[in-house]
Design a protein around this motif. Structure first.
Motif, short mmCIF file in Angstrom:
data_model
loop_
_atom_site.label_atom_id
_atom_site.label_comp_id
_atom_site.label_asym_id
_atom_site.label_seq_id
_atom_site.Cartn_x
_atom_site.Cartn_y
_atom_site.Cartn_z
N SER A 177 40.16 -11.42 -12.91
CA SER A 177 38.71 -11.24 -12.76
C SER A 177 38.37 -9.79 -12.42
O SER A 177 37.22 -9.36 -12.57
N PRO A 186 28.97 -12.44 -13.49
CA PRO A 186 29.04 -13.15 -12.21
C PRO A 186 30.41 -13.82 -12.06
O PRO A 186 31.07 -14.16 -13.04
N ASN A 187 30.81 -14.03 -10.82
CA ASN A 187 32.15 -14.55 -10.54
C ASN A 187 32.42 -15.89 -11.21
O ASN A 187 33.53 -16.14 -11.68
N PHE A 188 31.41 -16.77 -11.25
CA PHE A 188 31.66 -18.10 -11.82
C PHE A 188 31.95 -18.00 -13.31
O PHE A 188 32.76 -18.77 -13.85
N LEU A 189 31.33 -17.03 -14.00
CA LEU A 189 31.60 -16.84 -15.42
C LEU A 189 32.99 -16.23 -15.64
O LEU A 189 33.70 -16.57 -16.59
N LYS A 190 33.37 -15.32 -14.75
CA LYS A 190 34.71 -14.75 -14.83
C LYS A 190 35.76 -15.85 -14.71
O LYS A 190 36.70 -15.94 -15.50
N LYS A 191 35.60 -16.71 -13.71
CA LYS A 191 36.57 -17.78 -13.47
C LYS A 191 36.61 -18.75 -14.64
O LYS A 191 37.67 -19.23 -15.04
N PHE A 192 35.43 -19.06 -15.18
CA PHE A 192 35.38 -19.98 -16.33
C PHE A 192 36.11 -19.37 -17.54
O PHE A 192 36.88 -20.06 -18.20
N TYR A 193 35.84 -18.11 -17.80
CA TYR A 193 36.45 -17.44 -18.95
C TYR A 193 37.98 -17.41 -18.81
O TYR A 193 38.71 -17.70 -19.76
N LYS A 195 39.90 -19.38 -16.99
CA LYS A 195 40.43 -20.73 -17.09
C LYS A 195 40.42 -21.20 -18.53
O LYS A 195 41.39 -21.79 -19.03
#
Length: 317
Positions: A177, A186-193, A195
């Motif tokens: 990330s 945003p952090n949640f999009l980084k984590k989703f990408y 994963k």
């Protein structure tokens, strides 16, 4: 006075003799360098393999470099420590042949992987450690050579992006990330990408017992937490005048590792000083990798060879 002088002189002579013998033993074990290429077509993995040999060396051509090795010679009796070598971005398995030949003459098998990464992408950061682990599997299961390898004495060497690869294999947990290409998200999009693209693999390989990294990159992707599981011995050699890795990665690794690594700054060295010497063709067509900012790489190579050999002799043998 007269009776004591010979005793002192004898002690001095013995001390110098011991130093000479110790240095000679560490400088060479009396082997020549052997060489062969391993091609595992099913896995699309190619490896340059240097190893101790008792056969006579001859001039050998590694792409644009001229080396010296006994090509396709047999192994001597015994099982030897093995070092996996990971080259830099867009590099070649022959990049550090001078170091591989030197280590082979001193009793090590060196397996340099040809990484197929011609572009710097997220996938590269995943494929490199995965192909490295697979290469170790293939070598240790290759009946032609595995009896000559001590599976309990495996180390790893890496230059530049190969330094990143070495650290990940050693147990480092990369935080993708923090990669510049995801900045602003945003952090949640980084984590989703991450994963979604399956970038959160576990790359650790317990078979590797020590690593040595030369001008390593991507230190900004890691902090104390992500490096906390690196428990094996580490040697870091930083290029004093590195013109490629400008973020101080070597020092970041040094300061964030849980155990103090062996660390040295190679005075007058640039990023490409760790590569083999350049001939006229390379200087004309690949001037960037032939640039030495201060100290000629021929001089630096001797220091690199001695430092790497001393480190692995201490932690693997």
């Amino acid at each position: 006075m007269g009776s004591k002088m010979p005793t002192k002189m004898n002690k001095l002579l013995l001390a110098f003799l011991w130093i000479f013998i110790s240095f000679s033993a560490s400088a060479s074990l009396g082997y020549n360098a052997g060489f062969q290429k391993l091609i595992y077509n099913k896995d699309k993995i190619t490896i340059a393999l240097w190893y101790p040999s008792e056969a006579k060396e001859q001039e050998i051509f590694y792409w644009k470099w001229n080396g010296s090795a006994a090509e396709n010679s047999t192994f001597p009796k015994g099982a030897f420590p093995m070092l996996i070598f990971s080259h830099g971005m867009e590099g070649s398995m022959y990049n550090q042949y001078y170091l591989a030949e030197y280590m082979a003459r001193n009793g090590y098998i060196v397996a340099a992987i040809e990484h197929d990464d011609k572009a710097y992408t997220f996938q590269t950061l995943v494929d490199r450690p995965l192909s490295t682990k697979r290469a170790i599997d293939l070598i240790l299961n290759d009946s032609k050579i595995n009896t000559h390898i001590d599976p309990n004495k495996i180390g790893m060497l890496g230059h530049s992006l190969g330094g990143y690869t070495s650290f990940v294999i050693a147990g480092r947990e990369p935080d993708f990330s923090n990669h510049p290409s995801l900045s602003g998200l945003p952090n949640f999009l980084k984590k989703f990408y991450i994963k979604f693209r399956n970038f959160d693999n576990n790359f650790y390989d317990s078979r590797v017992k020590a690593i040595a990294v030369l001008a390593p990159g991507l230190g900004t992707l890691f902090n104390k937490k992500s490096l906390s599981k690196v428990s094996i011995p580490v040697l870091i050699i930083e290029a004093e005048k590195d013109e490629v890795v400008l973020d101080g990665s070597a020092s970041l690794y040094k300061n964030n590792l849980p155990k103090k690594p062996e660390f040295m700054v190679l005075k007058g060295a640039g990023h490409y000083s760790f590569l083999a010497l350049c001939d006229e063709y390379l200087q004309k067509n690949f001037a960037e990798i032939c640039y030495d900012p201060e100290t000629p790489r021929k001089e630096l190579h001797k220091i690199i060879q001695q430092q790497v050999l001393s480190f692995f002799n201490e932690v693997l043998k």
